[in-house]
Design an enzyme around this catalytic site. Structure first.
Site, PDB file in Angstrom:
ATOM      1  N   GLY A 251      63.593  49.001  51.538  1.00  0.00           N
ATOM      2  CA  GLY A 251      64.371  49.480  50.545  1.00  0.00           C
ATOM      3  C   GLY A 251      63.524  49.898  49.360  1.00  0.00           C
TER       4      GLY A 251
ATOM      5  CD  GLU B 119      59.618  51.170  55.069  1.00  0.00           C
ATOM      6  OE1 GLU B 119      59.190  51.996  54.007  1.00  0.00           O
ATOM      7  OE2 GLU B 119      60.474  51.674  55.934  1.00  0.00           O
TER       8      GLU B 119
ATOM      9  CB  CYS C 123      60.247  55.797  52.603  1.00  0.00           C
ATOM     10  SG  CYS C 123      60.043  55.263  54.388  1.00  0.00           S
TER      11      CYS C 123
ATOM     12  CD  GLU D  13      61.538  56.596  48.227  1.00  0.00           C
ATOM     13  OE1 GLU D  13      61.145  56.677  49.483  1.00  0.00           O
ATOM     14  OE2 GLU D  13      61.849  55.571  47.879  1.00  0.00           O
TER      15      GLU D  13
END
Length: 522
Positions: A266, A286, A320, A423
């Site tokens: 997440g 991650e 991602c 992001e």
């Protein structure tokens, strides 16, 4: 879109036999696929009633796909006690049982491929082509984890390298770390759950899964099939449990000091909070990234342009390791942009159920608003919108009530802009030019993230320099940074996380080495 694929009938004599299916919209209406897994939540050896439900929405138009069960802290505690009670039993399961359970889950998921893909399209809103890929990767993950069971072993150690070790026998073995809590993101719910569940089972660890609230359905179905396969192989169903819910459920699961590890996928902010709260428990993270693609002066510009479009807009940018930052050596900037422009016009935007679609609505309206805000802020600060696909309003044939962010390219973002620094998790690519490849590598590293990066070059020297110098978990040469084979080690550095996924490497993370030292003749 209708699917009549359902799981196999529950095996006789198991708790699944008396369960009822959850209420879903009529498949004939084309809203949701027909499903059949027990109602409630898989806690303990059976499924228990959830205190409430919440709607799962189709991101494209906001329609309700299903009402999913929502757990609470009491169910989370119950799941913890169940997992702890079978910890020794699961650790002692023979290798053939663990392998057989994973092979059975692989067969079951493969059998219901079409139903899973339909469901993933509806609950994630990802284009169908990306959901097909997710299903394929899930199958590979289950298969690889089953194979890794046979490779879970230790080795001998030469203890007599000093005189004090003469006459001693030494070897080490790997032992399960204990109960695992796996928390997954919304964007690839089935695959992310498989990457938690399969290595945990292979390692001999009970696991409690908490899926993202927006996308719990495919994970519920997967857990049902895994539990059926585990029971059929001779293991306890409670080795794999699932509890939905909000932050309080996650906190209850991750802060219990009796668990062995937390595996979280997440955002960086949430992952860091989990790591702080769970300490000293082992935490595998991650997290996010703003993956970069470098275009060197000797790059194949057509291939690089293809990669930027393919890698920047798959899953509508909600990945991602999708291409977010493109760093082009100045001498080839104009030629690269000329290659890029016609490819942008070919990206199909629309209904994710259409096999031709490549970009569709983001997971929810809050995400859409955030992405649009970041674009507006970048433009206000001086960036140029080189491309943004205009998305036509919906028509009567395909009604839609939610806006779509069209594929976007931003040029020359000033420093300090969120669309470059953070992001974005949307179909937005930001491009900057630099004097040379050395400057490009410094720009790649000038971020708090470090998951994957790519470089396009025809020079082996440049390729190996990238592998040596880029501060990321994976360097990809002449391919998208989003390339990931599920058999390889996968993870990041810096704020992109700790630990590695991929069945072999996750199994190592979820086991501990136990050293044995024996003097056979005291």
């Amino acid at each position: 879109m209708t699917s009549h694929h359902t799981p196999a009938d529950p095996p006789a004599g198991t708790p699944y036999g008396s369960a009822t299916a959850p209420a879903l919209p009529d498949p004939a209406a084309g809203i949701a696929p027909a499903l059949a897994f027990p109602s409630g939540l898989p806690v303990g050896e059976s499924w228990v009633e959830a205190p409430t439900t919440a709607p799962v929405h189709f991101p494209y138009d906001g329609s309700v796909v299903a009402h999913a069960p929502v757990g609470d802290t009491d169910l989370a505690r119950q799941a913890l006690e169940n997992a702890l009670s079978v910890r020794s039993q699961v650790a002692d399961l023979p290798s053939h049982i663990r392998r057989s359970a994973l092979q059975g889950a692989l067969s079951a998921v493969s059998e219901h491929r079409a139903g899973f893909v339909d469901l993933l399209v509806l609950e994630t809103g990802k284009p169908r082509v990306d959901c097909e890929v997710e299903l394929d990767r899930t199958l590979l993950t289950l298969q690889t984890a089953a194979e890794e069971v046979a490779r879970l072993h230790g080795e001998t150690v030469p203890l007599d390298l000093l005189p004090s070790g003469e006459g001693l026998i030494g070897f080490w073995v790997r032992k399960p770390i204990g109960v695992v809590v796996g928390i997954t993101g919304f964007n690839y719910p089935l695959l992310l759950a498989a990457h938690k569940i399969a290595p945990a089972l292979a390692a001999g660890c009970p696991i409690i899964v908490k899926p993202a609230p927006q996308t719990p359905l495919a994970t519920l179905w997967l857990v049902h099939l895994v539990r059926e396969a585990l029971v059929a192989a001779g293991g306890p169903a409670s080795a794999v449990q699932l509890v939905t819910g909000g932050v309080e459920v996650g906190s209850t699961l991750t802060t219990d000091r009796r668990i062995g590890a937390v595996s979280f996928t997440g955002s960086a902010a949430v992952g860091h909070q989990i790591a702080r709260d769970a300490a000293p428990t082992k935490v595998l993270l991650e997290l996010g990234s703003n993956s970069a693609l470098v275009v060197a002066e000797d790059a194949d510009l057509a291939a690089a342009a293809d990669a930027v479009v393919r890698g920047g807009y798959y899953a509508s940018g909600q990945a991602c390791i999708s291409v977010q930052r493109v760093i082009v050596v100045e001498s080839v900037r104009a030629a690269f942009l000329a290659e890029l422009a016609p490819r942008l016009d070919a990206v199909v935007v629309g209904d994710p159920r259409d096999p031709a679609t490549r970009v569709s609505a983001l997971i929810d309206e809050r995400s859409t608003a955030r992405v649009n805000t970041w674009i507006e802020q970048a433009v206000t600060a001086g960036a140029t919108v080189a491309h943004q696909t205009e998305v036509a309003p919906s028509n009567n044939a395909a009604p839609r009530s939610r806006p779509i962010v069209g594929p976007t390219v931003l040029l020359d973002l000033p420093h300090g802009q969120l669309a470059w620094d953070e992001e974005i998790f949307g179909p937005v690519i930001a491009i900057r030019s630099v004097p040379d490849v050395e400057s490009a590598f410094r720009t790649v590293n000038d971020t708090r993230y470090g998951l994957h990066a790519a470089v396009f070059t025809s020079s082996l020297s440049t390729a190996f320099a990238a592998i040596d110098q880029l501060d990321v978990g994976g360097v990809v040469v002449n391919e998208v940074p989003g390339f990931r084979s599920d058999v390889m080690p996968y993870g990041g550095v810096k704020d992109s996380g700790t630990g590695r996924e991929g069945p072999r490497f996750a199994i190592e993370e979820l086991t501990t080495t136990r050293m044995a030292i024996i003097r056979p003749n005291p």
